[in-house]
Write an enzyme that holds these catalytic residues in place. Structure first.
Site, PDB file in Angstrom:
ATOM      1  N   PRO A   9       9.985   0.319   0.009  1.00 16.46           N
ATOM      2  CA  PRO A   9       9.720   1.094   1.217  1.00 16.46           C
ATOM      3  C   PRO A   9       8.257   1.485   1.422  1.00 16.46           C
ATOM      4  CG  PRO A   9      10.931   2.395  -0.394  1.00 16.46           C
ATOM      5  CD  PRO A   9      10.968   0.979  -0.863  1.00 16.46           C
ATOM      6  N   ASN A  10       7.862   1.339   2.673  1.00 14.67           N
ATOM      7  CA  ASN A  10       6.543   1.757   3.179  1.00 14.67           C
ATOM      8  C   ASN A  10       5.403   0.823   2.770  1.00 14.67           C
ATOM      9  OD1 ASN A  10       7.526   4.187   4.482  1.00 14.67           O
ATOM     10  ND2 ASN A  10       7.869   4.972   2.429  1.00 14.67           N
ATOM     11  N   ARG A  17      -1.614   2.746   5.646  1.00 16.47           N
ATOM     12  CA  ARG A  17      -1.033   3.890   4.950  1.00 16.47           C
ATOM     13  C   ARG A  17      -1.997   4.441   3.896  1.00 16.47           C
ATOM     14  NH1 ARG A  17       3.492   3.119   0.221  1.00 16.47           N
ATOM     15  NH2 ARG A  17       3.983   5.327  -0.025  1.00 16.47           N
ATOM     16  N   TYR A  22      -4.102   3.517  -1.294  1.00  9.50           N
ATOM     17  CA  TYR A  22      -3.564   2.147  -1.352  1.00  9.50           C
ATOM     18  C   TYR A  22      -4.527   1.067  -0.845  1.00  9.50           C
ATOM     19  CZ  TYR A  22       0.779   4.685  -2.185  1.00  9.50           C
ATOM     20  OH  TYR A  22       1.733   5.517  -2.711  1.00  9.50           O
ATOM     21  N   ASN A  71       7.592  -4.251  -6.840  1.00 11.07           N
ATOM     22  CA  ASN A  71       7.059  -2.915  -6.552  1.00 11.07           C
ATOM     23  C   ASN A  71       8.128  -2.233  -5.705  1.00 11.07           C
ATOM     24  OD1 ASN A  71       5.777  -0.581  -5.872  1.00 11.07           O
ATOM     25  ND2 ASN A  71       3.857  -1.545  -5.218  1.00 11.07           N
ATOM     26  N   ALA A  74       8.816   3.987  -3.693  1.00 17.97           N
ATOM     27  CA  ALA A  74       9.443   5.280  -4.000  1.00 17.97           C
ATOM     28  C   ALA A  74      10.791   5.125  -4.710  1.00 17.97           C
ATOM     29  CB  ALA A  74       9.614   6.085  -2.719  1.00 17.97           C
ATOM     30  N   GLU A  95       7.170  -4.987 -13.342  1.00 21.22           N
ATOM     31  CA  GLU A  95       7.040  -3.844 -12.431  1.00 21.22           C
ATOM     32  C   GLU A  95       5.565  -3.632 -12.126  1.00 21.22           C
ATOM     33  OE1 GLU A  95       8.611  -0.210 -14.095  1.00 21.22           O
ATOM     34  OE2 GLU A  95       7.681   1.033 -12.531  1.00 21.22           O
ATOM     35  N   HIS A  97       2.593  -1.378  -9.711  1.00 22.25           N
ATOM     36  CA  HIS A  97       2.236  -0.325  -8.764  1.00 22.25           C
ATOM     37  C   HIS A  97       0.760  -0.441  -8.431  1.00 22.25           C
ATOM     38  CE1 HIS A  97       6.114   1.557  -9.085  1.00 22.25           C
ATOM     39  NE2 HIS A  97       6.037   1.385 -10.395  1.00 22.25           N
ATOM     40  N   ARG A 104      -0.658  10.825 -10.655  1.00 26.03           N
ATOM     41  CA  ARG A 104      -0.206  11.470  -9.426  1.00 26.03           C
ATOM     42  C   ARG A 104       0.879  12.515  -9.736  1.00 26.03           C
ATOM     43  NH1 ARG A 104       0.875   6.881  -5.137  1.00 26.03           N
ATOM     44  NH2 ARG A 104       0.827   8.706  -3.765  1.00 26.03           N
TER      45      ARG A 104
HETATM   46  C1  DQA Z   1       3.696   2.847  -5.390  1.00 26.34           C
HETATM   47  C2  DQA Z   1       3.752   4.210  -6.072  1.00 26.34           C
HETATM   48  C3  DQA Z   1       4.982   4.975  -5.642  1.00 26.34           C
HETATM   49  O1  DQA Z   1       5.009   6.249  -6.284  1.00 26.34           O
HETATM   50  C4  DQA Z   1       4.966   5.203  -4.147  1.00 26.34           C
HETATM   51  O2  DQA Z   1       6.154   5.844  -3.730  1.00 26.34           O
HETATM   52  C5  DQA Z   1       4.733   3.953  -3.373  1.00 26.34           C
HETATM   53  C6  DQA Z   1       3.787   2.971  -3.885  1.00 26.34           C
HETATM   54  C7  DQA Z   1       2.404   2.089  -5.722  1.00 26.34           C
HETATM   55  O3  DQA Z   1       2.391   0.874  -5.581  1.00 26.34           O
HETATM   56  O4  DQA Z   1       1.391   2.708  -6.086  1.00 26.34           O
HETATM   57  O5  DQA Z   1       5.241   3.791  -2.265  1.00 26.34           O
HETATM   58  O6  DQA Z   1       4.777   2.060  -5.872  1.00 26.34           O
END
Ligand code: DQA
Length: 138
Positions: A9-10, A17, A22, A71, A74, A95, A97, A104
């Protein structure tokens, strides 16, 4: 070698964003670059904002692909279902990020993916995906 990047998501909003966290590059532009950099890999990309669609995709590719770069955004911190899907399949999952989740908020320190991931790459911006791809080539 067949590898898929699965984004949660997102992450479709990358570029717009929170650029301070990011970066300002869109995922589409980064993905095209990645395909050029790794012509020897059959690389595909899937994004969804919906937890069940991510699980469906993990199950669909999880017995035939050589690798998954995940990835889960959230959902990393909340989804037992995605964690179970990663455990259920045969394909190794890395995995990734973009941000350093450990630098964070405390709720980002927990991952339901990590216990069943082959490895974890965190905090290198979009380069995290590139490092994951390189690891599959070794
Ligand atoms: C994320 C880190 C997550 O905590 C966050 O909710 C994201 C992006 C990252 O790639 O840094 O949406 O996965």
């Amino acid at each position: 070698m067949k590898i898929i990047i699965i984004n949660g998501p997102n992450l479709n909003l990358l570029g717009k964003r929170e650029p301070d966290v990011y970066g300002s590059e869109t995922f589409d532009s980064f993905f095209n670059q990645l395909k050029n950099d790794f012509p020897q890999i059959e690389l595909s990309y899937f994004h969804s904002n919906i937890e069940g669609e991510l699980i469906d995709k993990i199950q669909e590719v999880g017995f035939s692909y050589d690798g998954i770069i995940l990835n889960a955004a959230a959902y990393t911190h909340t989804s037992i279902g995605i964690g179970d899907a990663v455990k259920a399949i045969a394909t190794p999952v890395i995995e990734v990020h973009i941000s350093n989740t450990f630098a964070r908020e405390a709720f980002r320190h927990q991952s339901f993916i990590s216990p069943n991931a082959k490895g974890i790459i965190i905090g290198f911006g979009l380069q995290s995906y590139k490092l994951a791809l390189q690891s599959f080539l070794r």
